[in-house]
Design an enzyme around this catalytic site. Structure first.
Site, mmCIF file in Angstrom:
data_model
loop_
_atom_site.group_PDB
_atom_site.id
_atom_site.type_symbol
_atom_site.label_atom_id
_atom_site.label_comp_id
_atom_site.label_asym_id
_atom_site.label_seq_id
_atom_site.Cartn_x
_atom_site.Cartn_y
_atom_site.Cartn_z
ATOM 1 N N ARG A 104 -11.884 1.648 -8.710
ATOM 2 C CA ARG A 104 -11.012 2.805 -8.985
ATOM 3 C C ARG A 104 -11.320 3.387 -10.363
ATOM 4 O O ARG A 104 -11.958 2.720 -11.187
ATOM 5 C CB ARG A 104 -9.548 2.360 -8.927
ATOM 6 C CG ARG A 104 -9.173 1.952 -7.525
ATOM 7 C CD ARG A 104 -7.697 1.754 -7.372
ATOM 8 N NE ARG A 104 -7.426 1.514 -5.960
ATOM 9 C CZ ARG A 104 -6.305 1.777 -5.340
ATOM 10 N NH1 ARG A 104 -5.295 2.278 -6.004
ATOM 11 N NH2 ARG A 104 -6.163 1.540 -4.064
ATOM 12 N N LEU A 132 11.567 -20.156 -4.662
ATOM 13 C CA LEU A 132 10.510 -19.324 -4.081
ATOM 14 C C LEU A 132 9.205 -19.597 -4.813
ATOM 15 O O LEU A 132 9.195 -19.713 -6.042
ATOM 16 C CB LEU A 132 10.873 -17.820 -4.253
ATOM 17 C CG LEU A 132 9.834 -16.817 -3.756
ATOM 18 C CD1 LEU A 132 9.804 -16.794 -2.218
ATOM 19 C CD2 LEU A 132 10.138 -15.399 -4.266
ATOM 20 N N ASP A 180 -11.939 -5.255 -4.909
ATOM 21 C CA ASP A 180 -12.468 -3.898 -4.683
ATOM 22 C C ASP A 180 -11.760 -2.846 -5.531
ATOM 23 O O ASP A 180 -12.270 -1.735 -5.704
ATOM 24 C CB ASP A 180 -12.344 -3.526 -3.197
ATOM 25 C CG ASP A 180 -13.440 -4.188 -2.373
ATOM 26 O OD1 ASP A 180 -14.552 -4.386 -2.908
ATOM 27 O OD2 ASP A 180 -13.167 -4.525 -1.205
ATOM 28 N N SER A 235 -6.956 -6.052 -5.816
ATOM 29 C CA SER A 235 -8.068 -6.639 -5.064
ATOM 30 C C SER A 235 -9.365 -6.515 -5.866
ATOM 31 O O SER A 235 -9.467 -5.664 -6.753
ATOM 32 C CB SER A 235 -8.224 -5.936 -3.712
ATOM 33 O OG SER A 235 -8.969 -4.750 -3.875
ATOM 34 N N ARG A 238 -5.007 -2.528 8.600
ATOM 35 C CA ARG A 238 -6.165 -3.419 8.383
ATOM 36 C C ARG A 238 -5.791 -4.479 7.343
ATOM 37 O O ARG A 238 -4.784 -4.340 6.636
ATOM 38 C CB ARG A 238 -7.388 -2.620 7.941
ATOM 39 C CG ARG A 238 -7.140 -1.671 6.797
ATOM 40 C CD ARG A 238 -8.418 -0.939 6.379
ATOM 41 N NE ARG A 238 -8.104 0.091 5.385
ATOM 42 C CZ ARG A 238 -8.023 1.383 5.641
ATOM 43 N NH1 ARG A 238 -8.283 1.849 6.841
ATOM 44 N NH2 ARG A 238 -7.718 2.245 4.674
ATOM 45 N N LEU A 239 -6.676 -5.505 7.229
ATOM 46 C CA LEU A 239 -6.364 -6.633 6.341
ATOM 47 C C LEU A 239 -6.972 -6.488 4.947
ATOM 48 O O LEU A 239 -6.551 -7.176 4.015
ATOM 49 C CB LEU A 239 -6.845 -7.951 6.962
ATOM 50 C CG LEU A 239 -6.123 -8.375 8.247
ATOM 51 C CD1 LEU A 239 -6.664 -9.694 8.761
ATOM 52 C CD2 LEU A 239 -4.622 -8.501 8.007
ATOM 53 N N ASP A 299 0.825 -1.215 0.000
ATOM 54 C CA ASP A 299 0.000 0.000 0.000
ATOM 55 C C ASP A 299 0.862 1.269 0.000
ATOM 56 O O ASP A 299 1.977 1.259 0.534
ATOM 57 C CB ASP A 299 -0.903 -0.028 1.238
ATOM 58 C CG ASP A 299 -2.077 0.933 1.108
ATOM 59 O OD1 ASP A 299 -2.344 1.426 -0.017
ATOM 60 O OD2 ASP A 299 -2.732 1.209 2.130
ATOM 61 N N GLY A 300 0.314 2.321 -0.577
ATOM 62 C CA GLY A 300 0.974 3.626 -0.507
ATOM 63 C C GLY A 300 1.526 4.139 -1.827
ATOM 64 O O GLY A 300 2.124 5.224 -1.862
ATOM 65 N N HIS A 330 2.570 3.338 -8.909
ATOM 66 C CA HIS A 330 2.391 1.900 -9.176
ATOM 67 C C HIS A 330 3.600 1.349 -9.942
ATOM 68 O O HIS A 330 4.061 0.239 -9.686
ATOM 69 C CB HIS A 330 1.118 1.658 -9.991
ATOM 70 C CG HIS A 330 -0.138 1.977 -9.231
ATOM 71 N ND1 HIS A 330 -0.344 1.546 -7.939
ATOM 72 C CD2 HIS A 330 -1.256 2.678 -9.566
ATOM 73 C CE1 HIS A 330 -1.537 1.969 -7.510
ATOM 74 N NE2 HIS A 330 -2.095 2.670 -8.481
HETATM 75 C C1 FPP Z 1 -2.017 0.017 -3.330
HETATM 76 O O1 FPP Z 1 -1.559 1.350 -3.354
HETATM 77 C C2 FPP Z 1 -1.445 -0.721 -4.468
HETATM 78 C C3 FPP Z 1 -2.173 -1.281 -5.474
HETATM 79 C C4 FPP Z 1 -3.638 -1.227 -5.537
HETATM 80 C C5 FPP Z 1 -1.524 -1.938 -6.606
HETATM 81 C C6 FPP Z 1 -0.308 -2.729 -6.301
HETATM 82 C C7 FPP Z 1 0.372 -3.010 -7.581
HETATM 83 C C8 FPP Z 1 1.694 -2.902 -7.777
HETATM 84 C C9 FPP Z 1 2.674 -2.606 -6.714
HETATM 85 C C10 FPP Z 1 2.261 -3.041 -9.136
HETATM 86 C C11 FPP Z 1 2.177 -4.388 -9.743
HETATM 87 C C12 FPP Z 1 2.808 -5.449 -8.945
HETATM 88 C C13 FPP Z 1 3.475 -6.503 -9.435
HETATM 89 C C14 FPP Z 1 3.838 -7.599 -8.517
HETATM 90 C C15 FPP Z 1 3.886 -6.602 -10.851
HETATM 91 P P1 FPP Z 1 -2.628 2.508 -3.425
HETATM 92 O O2 FPP Z 1 -2.844 2.860 -4.847
HETATM 93 O O3 FPP Z 1 -3.862 2.106 -2.681
HETATM 94 O O4 FPP Z 1 -1.885 3.661 -2.692
HETATM 95 P P2 FPP Z 1 -2.570 4.795 -1.797
HETATM 96 O O5 FPP Z 1 -3.121 4.112 -0.586
HETATM 97 O O6 FPP Z 1 -1.420 5.687 -1.489
HETATM 98 O O7 FPP Z 1 -3.624 5.431 -2.641
#
Ligand code: FPP
Length: 250
Positions: free
Chosen positions: A76, A136, A72, A70, A196-197, A25-26, A42
């Site tokens: 977006r 892995l 959910d 996810s 949170r989960l 996250d983040g 991302h």
């Molecule tokens: C949450 O951050 C992150 C996601 C919804 C996407 C995660 C995807 C990646 C890291 C890229 C693809 C991964 C791989 C393994 C190829 P957020 O957008 O909710 O951040 P925020 O909370 O700051 O809005």
């Protein structure tokens, strides 16, 4: 990173095989703090994922499950969803070869029926091409919801007379389109400051140690991973029992 820390890990923990799950996250906030569009975060987040996947075996991690998208996340903005899907596709294109070289076996958990058929084809090919990986097991959660998976598993198990945890886990794997049962999660890491989960691996995390950090996912690195694993090893896991030292006085 600090060498002493690294040596400690190699010496003490190499024998213990862990299932680590990460809520990455983040990304959006990290980008916005830098005056950039969320997608920039991302993209950077995908680079972080690559580094963490490469580092994981050094810390005794044999299974790594990453929450990439996810169920959910469909809520977006359309453009963000489509860019995330494109990012996944392009990473799969470039990273399968590296995974084969590094002995990383890739599999996916989640629904596949709502994904672009080209992405699904790539996912299936990645699973087949990396199936011999021994170092892995990398599981990527895409269009994943733990509650939906459990609901589907419950439906599949409806006629089962002696439903056990083990059997339910088999139905759960089937519900997640996965060919094998997930091991229990030992350590769940969530970056980005929330605690949170978010509907991630709810069944598998029954006894997981939870580790939350304010570090945004694009800034997470091997040293942060080492810190999380170190914290995990410093905790006492009792699984509902009493600590060893107190057994004799009962
Ligand atoms: C949450 O951050 C992150 C996601 C919804 C996407 C995660 C995807 C990646 C890291 C890229 C693809 C991964 C791989 C393994 C190829 P957020 O957008 O909710 O951040 P925020 O909370 O700051 O809005």
């Amino acid at each position: 990173m600090n060498n002493h820390f690294k040596l400690n890990h190699a010496a003490e923990y190499d024998e213990e095989l862990l299932h680590v799950a990460i809520i990455m996250d983040g990304n959006g906030r990290w980008a916005q703090q830098r005056g950039k569009p969320r997608f920039w975060g991302h993209r950077q987040g995908a680079e972080t994922a690559k580094k963490i996947i490469e580092a994981a075996p050094k810390y005794g991690i044999s299974t790594l499950t990453l929450y990439a998208f996810s169920s959910d996340n469909w809520k977006r903005p359309r453009q963000e969803v489509s860019m995330l899907m494109q990012l996944l596709q392009s990473k799969l294109q470039t990273e399968v070869r590296t995974s084969i070289e590094n002995g990383v076996r890739i599999s996916f958990i989640g629904r596949r029926d709502r994904l672009d058929s080209r992405l699904v084809a790539q996912m299936e090919k990645a699973e087949a091409d990396t199936s011999f990986g021994q170092n892995l097991h990398l599981r990527l959660a895409i269009d994943y919801s733990a509650r939906d998976a459990m609901l589907k598993a419950a439906q599949l198990a409806a006629n089962e007379e002696d439903l056990t945890r083990e059997k339910f886990s088999e139905y759960l794997a089937q519900a997640m389109n996965c060919s094998e049962i997930s091991p229990d999660v030992d350590l769940l890491i969530r970056t980005g400051g929330e605690q949170r989960l978010s509907d991630f691996l709810l069944w598998e995390c029954a006894y997981a140690e939870l580790y939350f950090t304010n570090v945004m996912w694009p800034d997470f690195n091997e040293e942060e991973l080492a810190r999380a694993v170190e914290t995990f090893h410093s905790r006492e896991r009792r699984f509902g029992a009493v600590p060893q030292a107190r057994v004799s006085v009962v």
